[in-house]
Design a protein around this motif. Structure first.
Motif, PDB file in Angstrom:
ATOM      1  N   LEU A 108       0.837  -1.211   0.000  1.00 19.42           N
ATOM      2  CA  LEU A 108       0.000   0.000   0.000  1.00 19.42           C
ATOM      3  C   LEU A 108       0.866   1.254   0.000  1.00 19.42           C
ATOM      4  O   LEU A 108       0.575   2.229  -0.713  1.00 19.42           O
ATOM      5  CB  LEU A 108      -0.941  -0.002   1.214  1.00 19.42           C
ATOM      6  CG  LEU A 108      -2.104  -0.991   1.161  1.00 19.42           C
ATOM      7  CD1 LEU A 108      -2.826  -1.029   2.498  1.00 19.42           C
ATOM      8  CD2 LEU A 108      -3.082  -0.621   0.062  1.00 19.42           C
ATOM      9  N   ALA A 109       1.927   1.236   0.809  1.00 16.32           N
ATOM     10  CA  ALA A 109       2.790   2.418   0.891  1.00 16.32           C
ATOM     11  C   ALA A 109       3.556   2.616  -0.418  1.00 16.32           C
ATOM     12  O   ALA A 109       3.705   3.757  -0.889  1.00 16.32           O
ATOM     13  CB  ALA A 109       3.764   2.266   2.061  1.00 16.32           C
ATOM     14  N   ALA A 110       4.015   1.523  -1.037  1.00 13.95           N
ATOM     15  CA  ALA A 110       4.733   1.636  -2.314  1.00 13.95           C
ATOM     16  C   ALA A 110       3.793   2.173  -3.385  1.00 13.95           C
ATOM     17  O   ALA A 110       4.173   3.018  -4.207  1.00 13.95           O
ATOM     18  CB  ALA A 110       5.274   0.270  -2.729  1.00 13.95           C
ATOM     19  N   SER A 111       2.555   1.708  -3.334  1.00 17.92           N
ATOM     20  CA  SER A 111       1.559   2.170  -4.314  1.00 17.92           C
ATOM     21  C   SER A 111       1.269   3.662  -4.117  1.00 17.92           C
ATOM     22  O   SER A 111       1.203   4.421  -5.090  1.00 17.92           O
ATOM     23  CB  SER A 111       0.302   1.309  -4.158  1.00 17.92           C
ATOM     24  OG  SER A 111      -0.846   2.053  -4.158  1.00 17.92           O
ATOM     25  N   ALA A 112       1.137   4.107  -2.871  1.00 18.31           N
ATOM     26  CA  ALA A 112       0.875   5.537  -2.595  1.00 18.31           C
ATOM     27  C   ALA A 112       2.057   6.397  -3.030  1.00 18.31           C
ATOM     28  O   ALA A 112       1.878   7.466  -3.624  1.00 18.31           O
ATOM     29  CB  ALA A 112       0.598   5.739  -1.108  1.00 18.31           C
ATOM     30  N   THR A 113       3.262   5.908  -2.765  1.00 20.00           N
ATOM     31  CA  THR A 113       4.459   6.677  -3.150  1.00 20.00           C
ATOM     32  C   THR A 113       4.562   6.753  -4.673  1.00 20.00           C
ATOM     33  O   THR A 113       4.869   7.813  -5.227  1.00 20.00           O
ATOM     34  CB  THR A 113       5.733   6.022  -2.568  1.00 20.00           C
ATOM     35  OG1 THR A 113       5.499   5.746  -1.182  1.00 20.00           O
ATOM     36  CG2 THR A 113       6.935   6.918  -2.690  1.00 20.00           C
ATOM     37  N   GLY A 114       4.309   5.635  -5.341  1.00 17.45           N
ATOM     38  CA  GLY A 114       4.334   5.613  -6.814  1.00 17.45           C
ATOM     39  C   GLY A 114       3.331   6.605  -7.389  1.00 17.45           C
ATOM     40  O   GLY A 114       3.642   7.360  -8.311  1.00 17.45           O
ATOM     41  N   ALA A 115       2.102   6.616  -6.820  1.00 15.47           N
ATOM     42  CA  ALA A 115       1.059   7.526  -7.305  1.00 15.47           C
ATOM     43  C   ALA A 115       1.463   8.984  -7.081  1.00 15.47           C
ATOM     44  O   ALA A 115       1.222   9.844  -7.935  1.00 15.47           O
ATOM     45  CB  ALA A 115      -0.261   7.221  -6.600  1.00 15.47           C
ATOM     46  N   LEU A 116       2.083   9.246  -5.923  1.00 17.12           N
ATOM     47  CA  LEU A 116       2.520  10.625  -5.621  1.00 17.12           C
ATOM     48  C   LEU A 116       3.561  11.086  -6.636  1.00 17.12           C
ATOM     49  O   LEU A 116       3.427  12.162  -7.243  1.00 17.12           O
ATOM     50  CB  LEU A 116       3.103  10.703  -4.204  1.00 17.12           C
ATOM     51  CG  LEU A 116       3.862  11.988  -3.871  1.00 17.12           C
ATOM     52  CD1 LEU A 116       2.901  13.170  -3.819  1.00 17.12           C
ATOM     53  CD2 LEU A 116       4.607  11.875  -2.554  1.00 17.12           C
ATOM     54  N   LEU A 117       4.596  10.267  -6.833  1.00 16.88           N
ATOM     55  CA  LEU A 117       5.672  10.663  -7.748  1.00 16.88           C
ATOM     56  C   LEU A 117       5.144  10.810  -9.173  1.00 16.88           C
ATOM     57  O   LEU A 117       5.471  11.772  -9.876  1.00 16.88           O
ATOM     58  CB  LEU A 117       6.819   9.649  -7.684  1.00 16.88           C
ATOM     59  CG  LEU A 117       7.510   9.536  -6.313  1.00 16.88           C
ATOM     60  CD1 LEU A 117       8.537   8.425  -6.314  1.00 16.88           C
ATOM     61  CD2 LEU A 117       8.174  10.863  -5.925  1.00 16.88           C
ATOM     62  N   GLY A 118       4.301   9.865  -9.585  1.00 12.61           N
ATOM     63  CA  GLY A 118       3.701   9.944 -10.924  1.00 12.61           C
ATOM     64  C   GLY A 118       2.847  11.197 -11.068  1.00 12.61           C
ATOM     65  O   GLY A 118       2.903  11.888 -12.087  1.00 12.61           O
ATOM     66  N   GLY A 119       2.062  11.502 -10.041  1.00 11.77           N
ATOM     67  CA  GLY A 119       1.191  12.687 -10.073  1.00 11.77           C
ATOM     68  C   GLY A 119       1.989  13.969 -10.198  1.00 11.77           C
ATOM     69  O   GLY A 119       1.630  14.866 -10.972  1.00 11.77           O
ATOM     70  N   VAL A 120       3.094  14.049  -9.458  1.00 12.64           N
ATOM     71  CA  VAL A 120       3.927  15.261  -9.501  1.00 12.64           C
ATOM     72  C   VAL A 120       4.570  15.400 -10.885  1.00 12.64           C
ATOM     73  O   VAL A 120       4.588  16.499 -11.468  1.00 12.64           O
ATOM     74  CB  VAL A 120       4.998  15.228  -8.377  1.00 12.64           C
ATOM     75  CG1 VAL A 120       5.984  16.363  -8.542  1.00 12.64           C
ATOM     76  CG2 VAL A 120       4.322  15.318  -7.015  1.00 12.64           C
ATOM     77  N   ILE A 121       5.046  14.282 -11.441  1.00  8.36           N
ATOM     78  CA  ILE A 121       5.628  14.328 -12.791  1.00  8.36           C
ATOM     79  C   ILE A 121       4.560  14.774 -13.803  1.00  8.36           C
ATOM     80  O   ILE A 121       4.821  15.592 -14.687  1.00  8.36           O
ATOM     81  CB  ILE A 121       6.237  12.948 -13.170  1.00  8.36           C
ATOM     82  CG1 ILE A 121       7.473  12.685 -12.309  1.00  8.36           C
ATOM     83  CG2 ILE A 121       6.603  12.891 -14.659  1.00  8.36           C
ATOM     84  CD1 ILE A 121       8.063  11.298 -12.444  1.00  8.36           C
ATOM     85  N   GLY A 122       3.334  14.275 -13.642  1.00  7.99           N
ATOM     86  CA  GLY A 122       2.230  14.664 -14.530  1.00  7.99           C
ATOM     87  C   GLY A 122       1.938  16.153 -14.441  1.00  7.99           C
ATOM     88  O   GLY A 122       1.711  16.816 -15.458  1.00  7.99           O
ATOM     89  N   ALA A 123       1.950  16.689 -13.221  1.00  8.30           N
ATOM     90  CA  ALA A 123       1.672  18.119 -13.020  1.00  8.30           C
ATOM     91  C   ALA A 123       2.766  18.976 -13.647  1.00  8.30           C
ATOM     92  O   ALA A 123       2.482  20.000 -14.288  1.00  8.30           O
ATOM     93  CB  ALA A 123       1.563  18.412 -11.531  1.00  8.30           C
ATOM     94  N   ILE A 124       4.027  18.529 -13.493  1.00  9.52           N
ATOM     95  CA  ILE A 124       5.149  19.279 -14.085  1.00  9.52           C
ATOM     96  C   ILE A 124       5.019  19.277 -15.611  1.00  9.52           C
ATOM     97  O   ILE A 124       5.188  20.301 -16.274  1.00  9.52           O
ATOM     98  CB  ILE A 124       6.504  18.671 -13.635  1.00  9.52           C
ATOM     99  CG1 ILE A 124       6.695  18.906 -12.133  1.00  9.52           C
ATOM    100  CG2 ILE A 124       7.669  19.284 -14.419  1.00  9.52           C
ATOM    101  CD1 ILE A 124       7.848  18.139 -11.517  1.00  9.52           C
ATOM    102  N   PHE A 125       4.634  18.122 -16.157  1.00  2.00           N
ATOM    103  CA  PHE A 125       4.441  18.021 -17.612  1.00  2.00           C
ATOM    104  C   PHE A 125       3.379  19.008 -18.087  1.00  2.00           C
ATOM    105  O   PHE A 125       3.552  19.723 -19.074  1.00  2.00           O
ATOM    106  CB  PHE A 125       4.034  16.586 -17.971  1.00  2.00           C
ATOM    107  CG  PHE A 125       3.445  16.438 -19.346  1.00  2.00           C
ATOM    108  CD1 PHE A 125       4.269  16.327 -20.457  1.00  2.00           C
ATOM    109  CD2 PHE A 125       2.075  16.420 -19.530  1.00  2.00           C
ATOM    110  CE1 PHE A 125       3.713  16.198 -21.726  1.00  2.00           C
ATOM    111  CE2 PHE A 125       1.516  16.295 -20.793  1.00  2.00           C
ATOM    112  CZ  PHE A 125       2.341  16.178 -21.890  1.00  2.00           C
TER     113      PHE A 125
END
Lengths: 501, 167
Positions: A108-125
């Motif tokens: 669960l924690a790995a999934s939340a961290t993955g979603a956070l990092l992916g979300g931030v990369i998406g926002a920067i894009f």
């Protein structure tokens, strides 16, 4: 540009906007964790609340809820192997084996961290794309927007799962439903059957509530059994292990996020494809692919990073061209219409601060989801069961009260019920509800731009606008491509059959 | 009724809808029907192709996948996805009935009381919890809905057909 970035953030730092975002995130997590209720249902149920508040605060509520449901969906896939929606399917492959091995907290924690990092990369894009895409959007006229909407409609039907005919039929139906009511150009009441109520047209939020929320509740009621029921396994991992996993697989996160961005930009290719594509990519690029399917943490990180980044990518065509990337973006577009915000050139000129508000919402929302998610992970890992019988009456009651509250017309309750039944039948017979909704949203754009083009350039507007003509050719090619591919595939199969015999 | 027959029935229903649109379009001016009319004709063509293919062709020919995502066997083979259980046919009618009852309650008693009656009734009928808990949960939900919609959002509630009996 810098002013817009600052103004976008400032609009979110009001107590109302922050409170709305927190409410949205908590609500999204609850809805996401309940299987059967995905991000689309969460957003559809919120639509009645989107009137009368600050625009940035309303968007914080909607987008915050949507972002939270992405991780919420992953929770049930990991813990119970029951994906909350199609996009959570890829998380079952390795998330559930991890849970069975007592590694639920880590997964669960790995999934939340993955979603956070992916979300931030998406926002920067998204933020980086705005200055690049602005000149292109400002150069397009109504004829080009018309072609863009037609392309959106055909490509969405093409990309949708299952029968292309059914996908296109659903899109056509959606467009026709949007024409119910008074035609503002010709002042002609269309498909109103002489009723005063239908003169105002079908309320988009009410239709969304029916199509997604009511029909999902009907499905749950038909299923009847508890949504999930499991025996608990002794937990042997910690939340911090999962967080560390997310950061230590940073290259996988970057690759998966780029994939999510690309899929998000393509209209109609939803997060369900993104999750599976990310998983396949993670297996194919792994040095130890044999670990996948047995509880490899990479199999959890990759889909979540992709789905997190998918939102930033999906917002790009929605904001720039008014073409929603998927059903959740279509609902966001409905909210825009309700708020008086018009996607397209205005979005990147007059409302640029609003676009940056959305970029900030993705970043802040993802941080909130991760913090809350990590906080509740130990409790979630001990969750034994979820009952449908608790959810069905509560959600149905909220749906119908919400449908009535949208415009204060009691007839809207009937409309929500009719759309609920239609949504259920569409789902049962595999007519894409997403295509229907996107058709509804694009209908307005198609008709408005056609009338403007005819008025500005006459009946031969396509000859007057060569770019529009080229775009029309592209629409035809895109629509024909799957048939050509199928024909070639069949030909190859026949040739292979003949060679082997 | 078999799934095949149900699919045909759905297609025929769609044909009727599109035909109805064409008939209604005859009353509109040229500009007002500029999009709905060709779209309805396109819809009929699509549905007819679907109908013909469904009955006389291979259903595989209708499946188009622009993006084929290959998930390796190692994962797909061992994917522990829960099996899909087929619900008994009568449950579908129960679901329609449930929506019908809720609609009737809303029109007769009004929006907010209907939420209480429906929720409490649903808990009792499905035996989700004891009768006093059913009433408690339903009352809590109704109070929340009232506070949210009527007090906070200032919605004017619909009082139902029975309202004139209670001045």
């Amino acid at each position: 540009m810098i002013e817009a970035i600052v103004a976008g953030l400032a609009a979110l730092l009001t107590p109302q906007a922050l409170l709305f975002m927190l409410i949205g995130v908590v609500y999204g997590l609850v809805i996401g964790i309940l299987p059967g209720l995905g991000g689309v249902v969460a957003m559809a149920l919120l639509l009645p609340f989107t009137y009368g508040f600050e625009t940035a605060a309303t968007l914080a509520l909607l987008l915050g809820a949507h972002i939270a449901t992405i991780w919420g969906d992953s929770v049930t896939s990991i813990l119970f192997s029951v994906p909350g929606s199609a996009k959570g399917l890829a998380l079952c492959f390795d998330g559930y084996p991890m849970t069975k091995q007592g590694q639920a907290k880590r997964a669960l924690a790995a999934s939340a961290t993955g979603a956070l990092l992916g979300g931030v990369i998406g926002a920067i894009f998204l933020a980086l794309c705005i200055p690049l895409i602005r000149p292109v959007i400002l150069a397009l006229g109504p004829s080009e927007y018309l072609m863009m909407a037609l392309w959106g409609l055909t490509v969405i039907a093409t990309f949708s799962e299952g029968s292309l005919m059914k996908g296109l039929t659903a899109s056509v139906l959606g467009v026709l439903v949007a024409f119910v009511g008074m035609d503002v150009v010709t002042a002609t009441p269309r498909f109103t059957f002489g009723t005063e109520f239908l003169m105002e047209g079908i309320s988009f939020p009410v239709a969304m509530i029916g199509l997604f929320a009511v029909s999902e509740m009907m499905k749950l009621a038909i299923k009847g059994t508890p949504i999930v029921d499991r025996s608990l396994v002794r937990e042997e991992s910690t939340v911090w292990q999962g967080v560390r996993d997310g950061f230590s697989h940073w290259w996988l996160v970057v690759r998966s996020s780029l994939l999510g961005l690309w899929i998000g930009v393509l209209p109609g290719v939803g997060a369900s494809v993104a999750g599976l594509a990310a998983y396949a990519q993670a297996v194919q690029t792994s040095k130890t692919p044999e670990r996948f399917g047995k509880g490899a943490v990479e199999g959890v990180i990759a889909p979540d990073a992709t789905m997190g980044a998918n939102e930033g990518g999906g917002l790009m065509p929605t904001l720039a061209f008014g073409i929603p990337g998927g059903e959740s973006m279509a609902i966001l577009l409905v909210a825009f219409i309700g708020l008086g915000v018009v996607p397209g050139p205005d979005m990147l000129t007059k409302n640029l601060d609003l676009v940056f508000s959305m970029v900030w919402i993705i970043v802040i929302g993802n941080i909130m989801v991760t913090l809350i998610g990590l906080g509740i992970t130990p409790w979630l890992a001990r969750l034994p069961s979820l009952q449908a019988n608790l959810m069905v009456p509560i959600v149905l009651a909220v749906c119908f009260v919400g449908a009535y509250a949208t415009r204060g017309h009691i007839e809207d309750v009937l409309v929500a019920a009719v759309f609920g039944v239609v949504g259920y039948l569409m789902d049962k017979y595999r007519y894409s509800r997403a295509n229907f909704v996107i058709g509804m949203v694009l209908a307005v754009m198609i008709e408005r731009n056609l009338h403007i083009s005819l008025t500005l350039y006459g009946n031969d507007f396509l000859l007057e606008r060569p770019i529009a003509l080229a775009m029309l050719a592209f629409v035809v090619v895109t629509a024909a491509l799957p048939f050509v591919r199928n024909w070639r595939r069949k030909k190859r199969a026949l040739a292979a059959g003949a060679a082997s015999s | 009724m078999s799934r095949h027959a149900q699919e045909n029935l759905a297609s025929i229903l769609l044909l009727a809808v599109f035909a109805g649109v064409i008939v209604l379009c005859q009353d509109f001016g040229a500009r007002a029907r500029m999009i709905p009319l060709p779209l309805a004709i396109f819809g009929i063509v699509l549905t007819l192709i679907q109908l013909v293919w469904h009955n006389f062709g291979s259903t595989e020919e209708l499946q188009m996948d622009m993006i084929s995502v290959h998930v390796p066997d190692v994962a797909a083979g061992e994917a522990p996805v829960a099996p899909i259980e087929k619900a008994p046919w009568w449950r579908e009618f129960v679901a329609y009935g449930m929506i019908g009852i809720l609609l009737a309650l809303i029109f007769v008693t009004g929006v907010i009381p209907a939420a209480f009656l429906f929720t409490a009734g649903y808990f009792l009928v499905t035996r989700y919890c004891s009768w006093w808990r059913s009433l408690l949960y339903a009352a809590m939900l109704t109070a929340s809905l009232y506070l949210l919609f009527v007090v906070a959002l200032q919605m004017q509630p619909y009082h139902g057909l029975l309202a004139p009996l209670f001045p």
